[in-house]
Write a protein that holds these residues in place. Structure first.
Motif, PDB file in Angstrom:
ATOM      1  N   VAL A 269       0.897  -1.270   0.041  1.00  0.00           N
ATOM      2  CA  VAL A 269       0.168  -0.229   0.037  1.00  0.00           C
ATOM      3  C   VAL A 269       0.866   1.089  -0.078  1.00  0.00           C
ATOM      4  O   VAL A 269       1.760   1.386   0.943  1.00  0.00           O
ATOM      5  N   SER A 270       0.877   2.052  -0.954  1.00  0.00           N
ATOM      6  CA  SER A 270       1.403   3.294  -0.781  1.00  0.00           C
ATOM      7  C   SER A 270       0.331   4.641  -0.960  1.00  0.00           C
ATOM      8  O   SER A 270      -0.727   4.519  -1.342  1.00  0.00           O
ATOM      9  N   ILE A 271       0.680   5.674  -0.135  1.00  0.00           N
ATOM     10  CA  ILE A 271       0.034   6.921  -0.282  1.00  0.00           C
ATOM     11  C   ILE A 271       0.890   8.084  -0.465  1.00  0.00           C
ATOM     12  O   ILE A 271       1.897   8.009   0.238  1.00  0.00           O
ATOM     13  N   ILE A 272       0.756   8.920  -1.632  1.00  0.00           N
ATOM     14  CA  ILE A 272       1.706   9.638  -1.878  1.00  0.00           C
ATOM     15  C   ILE A 272       0.656  11.017  -2.182  1.00  0.00           C
ATOM     16  O   ILE A 272      -0.061  11.119  -3.205  1.00  0.00           O
ATOM     17  N   SER A 273       0.607  11.966  -1.212  1.00  0.00           N
ATOM     18  CA  SER A 273      -0.465  13.091  -1.368  1.00  0.00           C
ATOM     19  C   SER A 273      -0.235  14.102  -0.386  1.00  0.00           C
ATOM     20  O   SER A 273       1.106  14.318  -0.033  1.00  0.00           O
ATOM     21  N   ALA A 274      -1.249  14.919   0.012  1.00  0.00           N
ATOM     22  CA  ALA A 274      -1.113  16.111   0.948  1.00  0.00           C
ATOM     23  C   ALA A 274      -2.362  16.165   1.574  1.00  0.00           C
ATOM     24  O   ALA A 274      -3.486  15.923   0.955  1.00  0.00           O
ATOM     25  N   VAL A 275      -2.233  16.637   2.851  1.00  0.00           N
ATOM     26  CA  VAL A 275      -3.296  16.672   3.718  1.00  0.00           C
ATOM     27  C   VAL A 275      -3.779  18.173   3.822  1.00  0.00           C
ATOM     28  O   VAL A 275      -3.056  18.862   4.347  1.00  0.00           O
ATOM     29  N   GLU A 276      -5.185  18.696   3.452  1.00  0.00           N
ATOM     30  CA  GLU A 276      -5.468  20.020   3.768  1.00  0.00           C
ATOM     31  C   GLU A 276      -6.203  20.175   4.929  1.00  0.00           C
ATOM     32  O   GLU A 276      -6.551  21.269   5.513  1.00  0.00           O
ATOM     33  N   ASP A 277      -7.038  19.021   5.534  1.00  0.00           N
ATOM     34  CA  ASP A 277      -7.663  19.148   6.697  1.00  0.00           C
ATOM     35  C   ASP A 277      -6.887  19.185   7.811  1.00  0.00           C
ATOM     36  O   ASP A 277      -6.157  18.257   8.084  1.00  0.00           O
ATOM     37  N   THR A 278      -7.094  20.075   8.729  1.00  0.00           N
ATOM     38  CA  THR A 278      -6.181  20.302   9.771  1.00  0.00           C
ATOM     39  C   THR A 278      -6.804  19.549  10.818  1.00  0.00           C
ATOM     40  O   THR A 278      -6.198  19.753  12.300  1.00  0.00           O
ATOM     41  N   ARG A 279      -7.953  19.218  11.063  1.00  0.00           N
ATOM     42  CA  ARG A 279      -8.795  18.493  12.214  1.00  0.00           C
ATOM     43  C   ARG A 279      -8.301  17.278  12.681  1.00  0.00           C
ATOM     44  O   ARG A 279      -7.609  16.542  12.031  1.00  0.00           O
ATOM     45  N   GLU A 280      -8.309  17.151  13.987  1.00  0.00           N
ATOM     46  CA  GLU A 280      -8.169  16.009  14.710  1.00  0.00           C
ATOM     47  C   GLU A 280      -9.361  14.951  14.148  1.00  0.00           C
ATOM     48  O   GLU A 280     -10.337  15.557  14.543  1.00  0.00           O
ATOM     49  N   GLN A 281      -9.000  13.800  13.804  1.00  0.00           N
ATOM     50  CA  GLN A 281     -10.245  12.832  13.408  1.00  0.00           C
ATOM     51  C   GLN A 281      -9.825  11.458  13.449  1.00  0.00           C
ATOM     52  O   GLN A 281      -8.618  11.090  13.363  1.00  0.00           O
ATOM     53  N   TYR A 282     -10.778  10.529  13.389  1.00  0.00           N
ATOM     54  CA  TYR A 282     -10.817   9.287  13.871  1.00  0.00           C
ATOM     55  C   TYR A 282     -10.702   8.582  12.377  1.00  0.00           C
ATOM     56  O   TYR A 282     -11.557   9.149  11.728  1.00  0.00           O
ATOM     57  N   ILE A 283      -9.877   7.778  12.228  1.00  0.00           N
ATOM     58  CA  ILE A 283      -9.678   7.257  10.725  1.00  0.00           C
ATOM     59  C   ILE A 283     -10.417   5.907  10.740  1.00  0.00           C
ATOM     60  O   ILE A 283     -11.491   5.599  10.083  1.00  0.00           O
ATOM     61  N   THR A 284      -9.772   4.728  11.259  1.00  0.00           N
ATOM     62  CA  THR A 284     -10.416   3.528  11.461  1.00  0.00           C
ATOM     63  C   THR A 284      -9.805   2.588  12.810  1.00  0.00           C
ATOM     64  O   THR A 284      -8.876   3.202  13.563  1.00  0.00           O
ATOM     65  N   ARG A 285     -10.333   1.404  12.855  1.00  0.00           N
ATOM     66  CA  ARG A 285      -9.724   0.389  13.537  1.00  0.00           C
ATOM     67  C   ARG A 285      -9.150  -0.623  13.158  1.00  0.00           C
ATOM     68  O   ARG A 285      -9.623  -1.266  12.235  1.00  0.00           O
ATOM     69  N   PHE A 286      -7.894  -0.982  13.658  1.00  0.00           N
ATOM     70  CA  PHE A 286      -7.130  -2.236  12.968  1.00  0.00           C
ATOM     71  C   PHE A 286      -7.510  -3.359  13.946  1.00  0.00           C
ATOM     72  O   PHE A 286      -7.665  -3.211  15.237  1.00  0.00           O
ATOM     73  N   PHE A 287      -7.676  -4.409  13.419  1.00  0.00           N
ATOM     74  CA  PHE A 287      -7.932  -6.023  14.027  1.00  0.00           C
ATOM     75  C   PHE A 287      -6.803  -6.646  13.758  1.00  0.00           C
ATOM     76  O   PHE A 287      -5.958  -6.564  12.760  1.00  0.00           O
ATOM     77  N   PRO A 288      -6.398  -7.679  14.707  1.00  0.00           N
ATOM     78  CA  PRO A 288      -5.262  -8.673  14.535  1.00  0.00           C
ATOM     79  C   PRO A 288      -5.506  -9.476  13.376  1.00  0.00           C
ATOM     80  O   PRO A 288      -6.535  -9.654  13.002  1.00  0.00           O
ATOM     81  N   SER A 289      -4.377  -9.730  12.873  1.00  0.00           N
ATOM     82  CA  SER A 289      -4.276 -10.782  11.726  1.00  0.00           C
ATOM     83  C   SER A 289      -2.914 -11.657  11.902  1.00  0.00           C
ATOM     84  O   SER A 289      -2.002 -11.117  12.739  1.00  0.00           O
ATOM     85  N   PHE A 290      -2.812 -12.418  10.953  1.00  0.00           N
ATOM     86  CA  PHE A 290      -1.564 -13.173  10.754  1.00  0.00           C
ATOM     87  C   PHE A 290      -0.327 -12.158  10.205  1.00  0.00           C
ATOM     88  O   PHE A 290       0.661 -12.657  10.628  1.00  0.00           O
ATOM     89  N   MET A 291      -0.492 -11.498   9.379  1.00  0.00           N
ATOM     90  CA  MET A 291       0.502 -10.507   8.875  1.00  0.00           C
ATOM     91  C   MET A 291       1.543  -9.923   9.586  1.00  0.00           C
ATOM     92  O   MET A 291       1.233  -9.328  10.703  1.00  0.00           O
TER      93      MET A 291
END
Length: 294
Positions: free
Chosen positions: A31-53
């Protein structure tokens, strides 16, 4: 430590798989992300769950995100590299508040199959399970720094994949091999309902197999088995969401995935996610496209 999402959380986003066929048994995805963020707010993105990887994560700017483990342990994502073993706890991922009107984002995440640390790098996850590690700790300081510098200079996700695969192929040529040929049994052992049946199938004692699980994966057979069972239930629930279903028979899922009963299923699901199955499916479902496994 970045979100492997169904949509880009921060802009230009690419998910890809190994370009070199011989690496397919070792590398799950990029997974690659190349960009810019203009939103300066603190915000919740997601929750990670355990896996084998296991994941190797490269962040080339940092200071954008933080991870909170089970609601208490905070980790700021700064410029640098991170190594995350997949079997563990659930974590929440946040975008931090900033006074800057625009923040550059460039990250690269490599998701590896669970045997790779042991088989390719000769490192048992059991030895490093409670450590905060960088790529240099795994790859070596000299090679790790060169890898980071070359990845940082690449302007595209494809370029970063080519660089990583070149370094990985070099490491693979020196790979550590299992002393006994049971790697296939270890990789598929969680499909067996018990350690006793796995022992009978492969011809090694339960005690010896248990020791191998701890060395190769860093966890016991039971923990691996439970984690695999959880992943199966999560995939079934996510598939139901993608099909547009609004109701699920959790009793059927519990028995199909090998739980004793629905109570056992609910207890273990909550252990891995911090959520009940019902809450995850009916209320948290809007976040499911953003909730990929570690």
């Amino acid at each position: 430590m970045f979100v492997d999402t169904g949509m880009p959380p921060h802009g230009d986003y690419t998910k890809a798989f190994p370009k070199t066929p011989s690496l397919l048994p070792y590398i799950h995805s990029y997974v690659s992300i190349i960009s810019a963020v203009e939103d300066t707010r603190e915000q919740y993105i997601t929750r990670f769950f355990p896996s084998f990887m296991t994941q190797f994560v490269f962040d080339f700017y940092g200071s954008l995100n933080e991870v909170i483990e089970e609601g208490s342990i905070q980790l700021d994502i700064d410029k640098g590299t991170y190594v995350k073993s997949g079997i563990g706890t659930w974590m929440d991922f946040f975008q931090k508040e900033s006074l800057s009107s625009k923040r550059l984002v460039k990250s690269f995440k490599v998701t590896l199959y669970p045997h790779v640390l042991y088989e390719v790098f000769g490192i048992s996850p059991f030895e490093i399970r409670n450590e905060d590690l960088s790529i240099n700790d795994i790859w070596g300081k000299y090679e790790g720094e060169l890898l980071f510098e070359e990845l940082e200079s690449m302007p595209t996700g494809d370029g970063m994949i080519e660089v990583f695969e070149r370094y990985f192929m070099k490491q693979l040529s020196k790979k550590y091999c299992f002393q006994k040929n049971i790697s296939n049994y270890l990789m598929g052992g969680h499909d067996y309902p018990s350690l006793k049946l796995l022992s009978q199938e492969c011809g090694y004692s339960e005690r010896w197999i248990q020791k191998q699980y701890l060395e190769v994966f860093g966890e016991s057979f039971k923990h691996i088995h439970n984690n695999a069972r959880f992943i199966k239930t999560l995939r079934m629930m996510n598939s139901a969401v993608l099909r547009g279903e609004s109701h699920l028979k959790f009793v059927s899922i519990a028995y199909e995935c090998g739980y004793f009963d629905q109570t056992h299923f609910i207890k273990e699901f909550k252990k891995f996610t911090g959520l009940t199955p019902s809450y995850y499916f009916h209320t948290f479902r809007d976040k499911i496209p953003l909730s990929w496994l570690w």
